[in-house]
Motif scaffolding. Structure first.
Motif, short mmCIF file in Angstrom:
data_model
loop_
_atom_site.label_atom_id
_atom_site.label_comp_id
_atom_site.label_asym_id
_atom_site.label_seq_id
_atom_site.Cartn_x
_atom_site.Cartn_y
_atom_site.Cartn_z
N LEU A 68 8.10 39.41 53.08
CA LEU A 68 9.15 38.84 52.45
C LEU A 68 9.46 37.55 53.15
N PRO A 69 8.94 36.56 52.57
CA PRO A 69 9.03 35.07 53.06
C PRO A 69 10.48 34.64 53.32
N CYS A 70 11.46 35.21 52.63
CA CYS A 70 12.60 34.45 52.67
C CYS A 70 13.19 34.81 54.07
N ILE A 71 12.90 35.89 54.79
CA ILE A 71 13.49 36.16 56.06
C ILE A 71 12.38 36.35 57.18
N CYS A 72 11.11 35.86 57.27
CA CYS A 72 10.43 35.58 58.14
C CYS A 72 9.71 34.33 58.47
N LYS A 73 9.35 34.18 59.69
CA LYS A 73 8.64 33.05 60.20
C LYS A 73 7.31 33.33 60.67
N ALA A 74 6.44 32.70 60.59
CA ALA A 74 4.94 32.74 61.13
C ALA A 74 4.91 32.70 62.75
N THR A 75 4.12 33.64 62.97
CA THR A 75 3.98 33.72 64.78
C THR A 75 2.55 33.34 65.01
N SER A 76 1.75 33.22 63.88
CA SER A 76 0.56 32.70 64.21
C SER A 76 -0.14 31.84 62.86
N ASP A 77 -1.20 31.50 62.72
CA ASP A 77 -1.68 30.99 61.46
C ASP A 77 -1.73 32.17 60.59
N ILE A 78 -1.40 31.88 59.49
CA ILE A 78 -1.42 33.00 58.42
C ILE A 78 -2.30 32.79 57.06
#
Length: 82
Positions: A68-78
């Motif tokens: 759910l991109p509304c509530i997550c952040k990338a922690t690596s290249d995705i």
């Protein structure tokens, strides 16, 4: 961080301090979103590679490799499929 979006062969550079949905919207490649709180699941997106972390509780339904991109952040290249 880099986000590769497979549906349009787009690659964008993003920061780790803002949720993915906002960053995708800034590049006009965001999925449809309604609640923006991780409840409705409307912005559900496939995570093809990489990792994310959630900034709040995920209440919307996801399956397998969906995020759910509304509530997550990338922690690596995705790499995602929108």
């Amino acid at each position: 961080m880099i986000i590769a979006v497979t549906s349009g062969n787009i690659t964008v550079d993003v920061s780790t301090d803002t949720v993915l949905l906002s960053q995708l919207e800034n590049h006009q490649i965001a999925p449809i979103a309604h609640c923006r709180d991780g409840v409705c699941g409307c912005c559900r997106t496939k995570l093809l590679s990489g990792s994310v972390e959630y900034v709040s509780d995920k209440l919307g339904c996801t399956r397998g490799n969906e995020i759910l991109p509304c509530i997550c952040k990338a922690t690596s290249d995705i790499e995602i499929e929108v």
